[in-house]
Write a protein that holds these residues in place. Structure first.
Motif, PDB file in Angstrom:
ATOM      1  N   GLU A 110      19.090  10.868  -1.304  1.00  0.00           N
ATOM      2  CA  GLU A 110      20.081  10.262  -0.414  1.00  0.00           C
ATOM      3  C   GLU A 110      19.683  10.311   1.051  1.00  0.00           C
ATOM      4  O   GLU A 110      20.126   9.476   1.832  1.00  0.00           O
ATOM      5  N   ALA A 111      18.897  11.312   1.458  1.00  0.00           N
ATOM      6  CA  ALA A 111      18.598  11.491   2.879  1.00  0.00           C
ATOM      7  C   ALA A 111      17.228  12.135   3.054  1.00  0.00           C
ATOM      8  O   ALA A 111      16.650  12.675   2.117  1.00  0.00           O
ATOM      9  N   ARG A 127      12.213   5.262   6.221  1.00  0.00           N
ATOM     10  CA  ARG A 127      12.956   4.597   7.296  1.00  0.00           C
ATOM     11  C   ARG A 127      14.335   4.124   6.869  1.00  0.00           C
ATOM     12  O   ARG A 127      15.257   4.082   7.673  1.00  0.00           O
ATOM     13  N   VAL A 128      14.485   3.730   5.609  1.00  0.00           N
ATOM     14  CA  VAL A 128      15.763   3.141   5.191  1.00  0.00           C
ATOM     15  C   VAL A 128      16.825   4.196   4.923  1.00  0.00           C
ATOM     16  O   VAL A 128      18.009   3.864   4.865  1.00  0.00           O
ATOM     17  N   LEU A 136       8.029   7.296  12.124  1.00  0.00           N
ATOM     18  CA  LEU A 136       8.365   6.706  10.836  1.00  0.00           C
ATOM     19  C   LEU A 136       7.940   5.248  10.737  1.00  0.00           C
ATOM     20  O   LEU A 136       7.811   4.710   9.640  1.00  0.00           O
ATOM     21  N   LYS A 137       7.730   4.596  11.864  1.00  0.00           N
ATOM     22  CA  LYS A 137       7.303   3.200  11.868  1.00  0.00           C
ATOM     23  C   LYS A 137       5.785   3.073  11.950  1.00  0.00           C
ATOM     24  O   LYS A 137       5.177   2.291  11.226  1.00  0.00           O
ATOM     25  N   LEU A 138       5.154   3.842  12.853  1.00  0.00           N
ATOM     26  CA  LEU A 138       3.736   3.663  13.136  1.00  0.00           C
ATOM     27  C   LEU A 138       2.862   4.835  12.707  1.00  0.00           C
ATOM     28  O   LEU A 138       1.648   4.799  12.921  1.00  0.00           O
ATOM     29  N   GLY A 139       3.459   5.875  12.130  1.00  0.00           N
ATOM     30  CA  GLY A 139       2.705   7.069  11.786  1.00  0.00           C
ATOM     31  C   GLY A 139       1.822   6.888  10.564  1.00  0.00           C
ATOM     32  O   GLY A 139       1.870   5.881   9.861  1.00  0.00           O
ATOM     33  N   ASP A 140       0.994   7.903  10.322  1.00  0.00           N
ATOM     34  CA  ASP A 140       0.107   7.934   9.165  1.00  0.00           C
ATOM     35  C   ASP A 140       0.553   9.061   8.245  1.00  0.00           C
ATOM     36  O   ASP A 140       0.722  10.200   8.682  1.00  0.00           O
ATOM     37  N   VAL A 141       0.699   8.765   6.961  1.00  0.00           N
ATOM     38  CA  VAL A 141       1.080   9.771   5.984  1.00  0.00           C
ATOM     39  C   VAL A 141      -0.189  10.519   5.567  1.00  0.00           C
ATOM     40  O   VAL A 141      -1.176   9.910   5.166  1.00  0.00           O
ATOM     41  N   ASP A 142      -0.165  11.838   5.686  1.00  0.00           N
ATOM     42  CA  ASP A 142      -1.289  12.675   5.271  1.00  0.00           C
ATOM     43  C   ASP A 142      -1.059  13.074   3.817  1.00  0.00           C
ATOM     44  O   ASP A 142      -0.378  14.050   3.528  1.00  0.00           O
ATOM     45  N   PHE A 143      -1.625  12.293   2.894  1.00  0.00           N
ATOM     46  CA  PHE A 143      -1.396  12.536   1.474  1.00  0.00           C
ATOM     47  C   PHE A 143      -2.100  13.799   0.992  1.00  0.00           C
ATOM     48  O   PHE A 143      -1.723  14.354  -0.034  1.00  0.00           O
ATOM     49  N   PHE A 203       0.829  -1.197   0.000  1.00  0.00           N
ATOM     50  CA  PHE A 203       0.000   0.000   0.000  1.00  0.00           C
ATOM     51  C   PHE A 203       0.869   1.255   0.000  1.00  0.00           C
ATOM     52  O   PHE A 203       1.999   1.249   0.475  1.00  0.00           O
ATOM     53  N   PRO A 204       0.350   2.366  -0.540  1.00  0.00           N
ATOM     54  CA  PRO A 204       1.162   3.579  -0.661  1.00  0.00           C
ATOM     55  C   PRO A 204       1.747   4.068   0.665  1.00  0.00           C
ATOM     56  O   PRO A 204       2.906   4.464   0.719  1.00  0.00           O
ATOM     57  N   GLN A 205       0.957   4.031   1.719  1.00  0.00           N
ATOM     58  CA  GLN A 205       1.441   4.511   3.014  1.00  0.00           C
ATOM     59  C   GLN A 205       2.613   3.667   3.504  1.00  0.00           C
ATOM     60  O   GLN A 205       3.614   4.197   3.986  1.00  0.00           O
ATOM     61  N   GLU A 206       2.508   2.369   3.361  1.00  0.00           N
ATOM     62  CA  GLU A 206       3.587   1.483   3.797  1.00  0.00           C
ATOM     63  C   GLU A 206       4.855   1.691   2.972  1.00  0.00           C
ATOM     64  O   GLU A 206       5.960   1.666   3.504  1.00  0.00           O
ATOM     65  N   ARG A 207       4.690   1.910   1.660  1.00  0.00           N
ATOM     66  CA  ARG A 207       5.854   2.132   0.804  1.00  0.00           C
ATOM     67  C   ARG A 207       6.567   3.426   1.166  1.00  0.00           C
ATOM     68  O   ARG A 207       7.797   3.481   1.214  1.00  0.00           O
TER      69      ARG A 207
END
Length: 126
Positions: free
Chosen positions: A114-115, A45-46, A73-80, A35-39
């Motif tokens: 890169e960052a 995170r990486v 960055l692990k458990l948050g929700d992206v506000d698209f 899913f987009p949020q997970e991607r």
């Protein structure tokens, strides 16, 4: 061919396949981010991240540390709706979530190649 013989062949082949899959994927850190949020969160995170002076100041004023950033960055929700992922040269993302104490937080960041540059971290008041 009798039905029991067919079931036996099927179960034998299926079990061999499961064993091969377990062998191939046992040592790897594989994950499925469909899913987009997970991607987006996995992509953020990486990469290494940098804190702007404003983000460092807000972390210090709220008495939080980088564990909170990692948690968002692990458990948050992206506000698209607020994010602009295809902005050049770095995409802009807004992530909302909670810290360990249960306070609602909003983090704004730029996702470069890169960052990741964390621009601000604020508390959301209801």
């Amino acid at each position: 061919m009798h039905i029991l013989k067919r079931i036996g062949y099927y179960l034998g082949g299926f079990s061999i396949g499961l064993i091969l899959l377990a062998f191939f994927f046992s040592g790897k850190k594989t994950s499925c981010a469909y899913f987009p949020q997970e991607r987006v969160l996995k992509n953020l995170r990486v990469k290494p991240y940098n804190l702007t002076p404003e983000a460092t100041q807000s972390l210090a004023s709220m008495q939080l540390d980088t564990v909170t950033i990692n948690r968002l960055l692990k458990l948050g929700d992206v506000d698209f709706g607020e994010s602009v992922p295809r902005r050049e040269p770095c995409g802009y993302f807004v992530i909302t979530g909670q810290d360990e104490a249960g306070n609602d937080l909003m983090m704004e960041l730029d996702n470069c190649k890169e960052a990741v540059s964390i621009k601000s971290l604020t508390k959301i008041t209801n």
